[in-house]
Design a protein around this motif. Structure first.
Motif, PDB file in Angstrom:
ATOM      1  N   UNK A 257       0.826  -1.206   0.000  1.00  0.00           N
ATOM      2  CA  UNK A 257       0.000   0.000   0.000  1.00  0.00           C
ATOM      3  C   UNK A 257       0.862   1.259   0.000  1.00  0.00           C
ATOM      4  N   UNK A 258       0.360   2.349  -0.563  1.00  0.00           N
ATOM      5  CA  UNK A 258       1.086   3.621  -0.510  1.00  0.00           C
ATOM      6  C   UNK A 258       0.937   4.275   0.859  1.00  0.00           C
ATOM      7  N   UNK A 259       1.887   5.135   1.198  1.00  0.00           N
ATOM      8  CA  UNK A 259       1.815   5.885   2.461  1.00  0.00           C
ATOM      9  C   UNK A 259       1.509   4.965   3.636  1.00  0.00           C
ATOM     10  N   UNK A 260       2.394   4.014   3.858  1.00  0.00           N
ATOM     11  CA  UNK A 260       2.108   2.967   4.835  1.00  0.00           C
ATOM     12  C   UNK A 260       2.068   3.475   6.275  1.00  0.00           C
ATOM     13  N   UNK A 261       2.925   4.425   6.612  1.00  0.00           N
ATOM     14  CA  UNK A 261       3.020   4.842   8.012  1.00  0.00           C
ATOM     15  C   UNK A 261       1.695   5.367   8.562  1.00  0.00           C
ATOM     16  N   UNK A 262       0.986   6.264   7.860  1.00  0.00           N
ATOM     17  CA  UNK A 262      -0.304   6.730   8.399  1.00  0.00           C
ATOM     18  C   UNK A 262      -1.338   5.618   8.553  1.00  0.00           C
ATOM     19  N   UNK A 263      -1.171   4.530   7.807  1.00  0.00           N
ATOM     20  CA  UNK A 263      -2.151   3.450   7.881  1.00  0.00           C
ATOM     21  C   UNK A 263      -2.038   2.644   9.167  1.00  0.00           C
ATOM     22  N   UNK A 264      -0.942   2.831   9.885  1.00  0.00           N
ATOM     23  CA  UNK A 264      -0.824   2.161  11.174  1.00  0.00           C
ATOM     24  C   UNK A 264      -1.941   2.595  12.119  1.00  0.00           C
ATOM     25  N   UNK A 265      -2.346   3.846  12.017  1.00  0.00           N
ATOM     26  CA  UNK A 265      -3.447   4.327  12.862  1.00  0.00           C
ATOM     27  C   UNK A 265      -4.743   3.610  12.505  1.00  0.00           C
ATOM     28  N   UNK A 266      -4.993   3.439  11.199  1.00  0.00           N
ATOM     29  CA  UNK A 266      -6.200   2.721  10.772  1.00  0.00           C
ATOM     30  C   UNK A 266      -6.151   1.275  11.244  1.00  0.00           C
ATOM     31  N   UNK A 267      -4.990   0.630  11.101  1.00  0.00           N
ATOM     32  CA  UNK A 267      -4.858  -0.751  11.567  1.00  0.00           C
ATOM     33  C   UNK A 267      -5.087  -0.860  13.065  1.00  0.00           C
ATOM     34  N   UNK A 268      -4.594   0.118  13.818  1.00  0.00           N
ATOM     35  CA  UNK A 268      -4.789   0.085  15.268  1.00  0.00           C
ATOM     36  C   UNK A 268      -6.273   0.194  15.617  1.00  0.00           C
ATOM     37  N   UNK A 269      -6.989   1.052  14.909  1.00  0.00           N
ATOM     38  CA  UNK A 269      -8.415   1.253  15.199  1.00  0.00           C
ATOM     39  C   UNK A 269      -9.217  -0.004  14.846  1.00  0.00           C
ATOM     40  N   UNK A 270      -9.048  -0.520  13.624  1.00  0.00           N
ATOM     41  CA  UNK A 270      -9.844  -1.690  13.222  1.00  0.00           C
ATOM     42  C   UNK A 270      -9.398  -2.929  13.984  1.00  0.00           C
ATOM     43  N   UNK A 271      -8.101  -2.992  14.336  1.00  0.00           N
ATOM     44  CA  UNK A 271      -7.631  -4.128  15.129  1.00  0.00           C
ATOM     45  C   UNK A 271      -8.226  -4.124  16.520  1.00  0.00           C
ATOM     46  N   UNK A 272      -8.298  -2.948  17.122  1.00  0.00           N
ATOM     47  CA  UNK A 272      -8.911  -2.856  18.443  1.00  0.00           C
ATOM     48  C   UNK A 272     -10.383  -3.221  18.409  1.00  0.00           C
ATOM     49  N   UNK A 273     -11.094  -2.728  17.402  1.00  0.00           N
ATOM     50  CA  UNK A 273     -12.513  -3.068  17.283  1.00  0.00           C
ATOM     51  C   UNK A 273     -12.728  -4.554  17.051  1.00  0.00           C
TER      52      UNK A 273
END
Length: 675
Positions: A257-273
């Motif tokens: 994926x492009x711009x991988x670093x900002x996606x860590x926040x998305x992964x953290x949110x969906x992973x927590x849910x």
């Protein structure tokens, strides 16, 4: 006067700005007919097959293949569609055509003409789906097709979860009646838990892609909200293969994926849910049993509320992340050059390997491999909870299936025993038979090796490897983030398919195979949005030439005819069986005879004729039909068993004993012959 270089640069910037302006103010989506068509194809394909038992039914599978070829052939013939001209897409089509031709060639050596014809129909139907998807990708950017798949897959996952949380909405589940021990494992609407887990695993990278890269924040929020639904689907199936496929698919998406670093926040949110949803499900024992009781319904209502809250929270958090991503300026230190990122990744991998070795990883791996080779069953009932069951590595007999497939390939190195014949191979030669009846080798690669030899194996592996490498390479080289995101999602979804196909009969579950081929088409034919190219219209691609139109239409008609024969025969046999149950032997005989005329090599049709004649008291004619069945499919133990019974009833005990012994030799471990 400014230097010429400055003028060129300014012109390039102005052109880029104009393109960006045109993209932001492009025509509304409802006027983009090719985009709507691409989305509709992905959505309809998954939903129709998904809610219809995954498309496992032979008649539905044949109808899907016929529909795909009809749309592709007619679309190209009238100029509405055209095949892509990229070398990668042509190479992919050539490899898949090789698979189809090799399957057809297997008619000259197969152990069962009928079973191989079935596989020819399956392969040609898949070829139609691949051709149609490639033609759509040649007309519109692949992201629309991927978006349709993501929506359809998410809908099927939602259906699956609701069938467990609110079972009264869906009526009686037949699988639970005939296979009560499977109730604990979520299987609807596909009918098989591991296949459903594989479908959910393929869903994850597609949803994550839109959650991290969609243009509109509301789309990002909606996609992220559905990720916990897909994860809960995997959890409720209690599928270890599904967990592995999901993990590999998500890792592949993040790597591409492009711009991988900002996606860590998305992964953290969906992973927590997702974690909250899984823990909430694990704590509701009555719900996990799959038994429709008052307590299970109460817990289903509770978990539904939890899921809605989780989805709302994930959506809100992702929406906020999208706004920050759109309006905030990213600090310079968060942008890591590709070279340094590669060095950091390499160092991390080496460090992980060193820790693994020091911590005794090799010995632990050897122990787990020995456990994998065992023949025990790691069913959901053998463990206290789903989490402990997912830690088991027992293969449930898969290792033995693969060994038998490999031994068959050694006997016939280039050709194998014939497409579709693994069931007879296992019944006859299986060293251990812990699972009883087995139709498939539970691995696309092992089954291809055993049934089609090195040639077929190389063609199958080569096709998927080409799609994976092509998709990954194009994603990493793409300068357009939107196009790269679509390719990353398609490639990662294909990784999920290849992972689940390594340990399950995913190729036989049409919704999985079709989804994998559509994703492969996106990888092979993916291209940047044409609107990024100044002066070129997205809605005006080069039309198909006359030769391509005529050839495609003729091939489509020919293939439709080939697929229609086994599809119609299967329908006739089923009609005959239904007529027998209703007592209409005249209609039953007519339908069975029609099937036998359409496929004179079909042992199934001949046996149905024999059974109808037996019911009518025509033992001599029934015996002749059974003899014909054993002649057409001599490796089918059931045909010999029925022949033995008819010979015994017709007053030929010596012939009956010989037929019985032949049946037993073809399936010596069957409970039918063990006294």
């Amino acid at each position: 006067m400014a230097p010429p270089a400055i003028r060129v640069s300014d012109a390039a910037v102005a052109a880029g700005a104009q393109v960006g302006h045109e993209r932001r103010h492009a025509a509304p989506w409802w006027l983009d007919v090719p985009a709507i068509g691409g989305w509709a194809l992905g959505f309809a394909l998954v939903v129709i097959l998904g809610i219809s038992g995954g498309g496992y039914d032979a008649v539905l599978r044949g109808e899907a293949g016929i529909a795909a070829w009809w749309i592709a052939g007619a679309g190209v013939a009238v100029g509405a569609l055209s095949l892509p001209r990229s070398r990668l897409a042509i190479a992919g089509l050539a490899l898949f055509a090789g698979i189809a031709l090799w399957t057809v060639a297997a008619l000259t050596w197969t152990d069962s003409t009928e079973r191989t014809v079935v596989e020819i129909g399956r392969t040609l139907g898949y070829a139609g789906i691949l051709v149609l998807a490639l033609a759509v990708c040649a007309r519109t950017p692949a992201r629309h097709l991927v978006a349709g798949l993501a929506t359809g897959l998410a809908a099927v996952c939602g259906y699956a979860v609701l069938s467990r949380l609110q079972p009264e909405w869906f009526g009686t589940v037949v699988l639970d009646e005939v296979f009560p021990s499977a109730r604990r494992r979520l299987a609807q609407p596909l009918g098989y838990w591991n296949a459903l887990a594989g479908l959910a695993a393929m869903t994850l990278p597609l949803l994550l892609s839109f959650a991290g890269d969609a243009r509109r924040p509301v789309v990002r929020a909606a996609a992220a909200a559905l990720v916990p639904v897909a994860m809960l689907t995997v959890f409720l199936t209690v599928s270890r293969g599904g967990v592995i496929a999901a993990g590999l698919a998500v890792l592949a998406w993040f790597a591409l994926a492009p711009n991988r670093l900002p996606k860590l926040a998305v992964l953290a949110v969906v992973g927590g849910g997702s974690a909250i949803a899984s823990v909430a499900a694990e704590r509701r024992d009555a719900l996990q049993t799959g038994i429709d009781s008052a307590l299970a319904r109460q817990q289903g209502d509770e978990l539904l509320v939890v899921m809605l809250l989780v989805m709302g929270g994930v959506a809100a958090a992702t929406y906020a992340i999208a706004l920050v991503d759109r309006h905030a300026t990213r600090p310079a230190f968060t942008t890591v050059p590709r070279r340094y990122a590669g060095l950091v990744t390499l160092a991390s991998v080496l460090a992980a390997v060193a820790v693994f070795v020091v911590a005794g990883g090799p010995g632990w791996s050897q122990d787990r491999f020995e456990e994998f080779q065992g023949t025990g069953f790691a069913t959901a009932q053998n463990f206290d909870n789903s989490f402990s069951r997912l830690q088991s590595v027992d293969s449930n007999g898969r290792y033995q299936y693969w060994v038998v497939a490999r031994e068959a390939q050694r006997d016939k190195p280039l050709t194998g025993v014939g497409p579709g014949t693994f069931e007879y191979l296992w019944a006859r030669d299986g060293k251990q038979n812990p699972a009883g009846f087995v139709r498939d080798a539970h691995s696309l690669w092992a089954e291809s090796l055993g049934e089609m030899g090195w040639v077929g194996f190389a063609l199958v592996v080569g096709f998927f490897l080409l799609a994976l490498v092509g998709g990954a390479t194009r994603a990493l080289r793409s300068a357009d983030d939107e196009h790269r995101a679509a390719l990353a999602a398609a490639t990662a979804g294909l990784v999920g398919f290849c992972a689940i196909a390594s340990v399950e009969w995913a190729w036989e579950m049409t919704v999985l195979g079709a989804t994998g081929l559509v994703l492969a088409a996106a990888c092979l034919a993916g291209r940047p949005d044409p609107r990024l190219r100044v002066g070129r219209s997205a809605s005006d691609p080069r039309p198909a030439g006359t030769v391509q139109r005529v050839v495609t239409a003729l091939v489509a008609l020919l293939v439709i005819g080939v697929i229609a024969v086994p599809t119609a025969t299967t329908a006739d046999v089923r009609h005959s069986q239904s007529a027998v149950r209703s007592g209409d032997l005249s209609t039953a005989f007519a339908d069975a005879s029609a099937a036998a005329r359409a496929q004179p090599y079909s042992a199934t049709a001949a046996l149905q004729v024999a059974l109808v004649l037996e019911r009518a008291g025509e033992l001599g004619r029934a015996r002749a039909a059974a003899v014909r069945a054993t002649r057409e499919e001599p490796v089918n133990w059931r045909a010999w068993f029925i022949r033995a019974r008819l010979e015994a009833r017709d007053g030929a005990p010596t012939a009956a004993l010989a037929s019985y012994r032949r049946a037993r030799s073809l399936n010596p471990r069957s409970a039918t012959f063990i006294r």
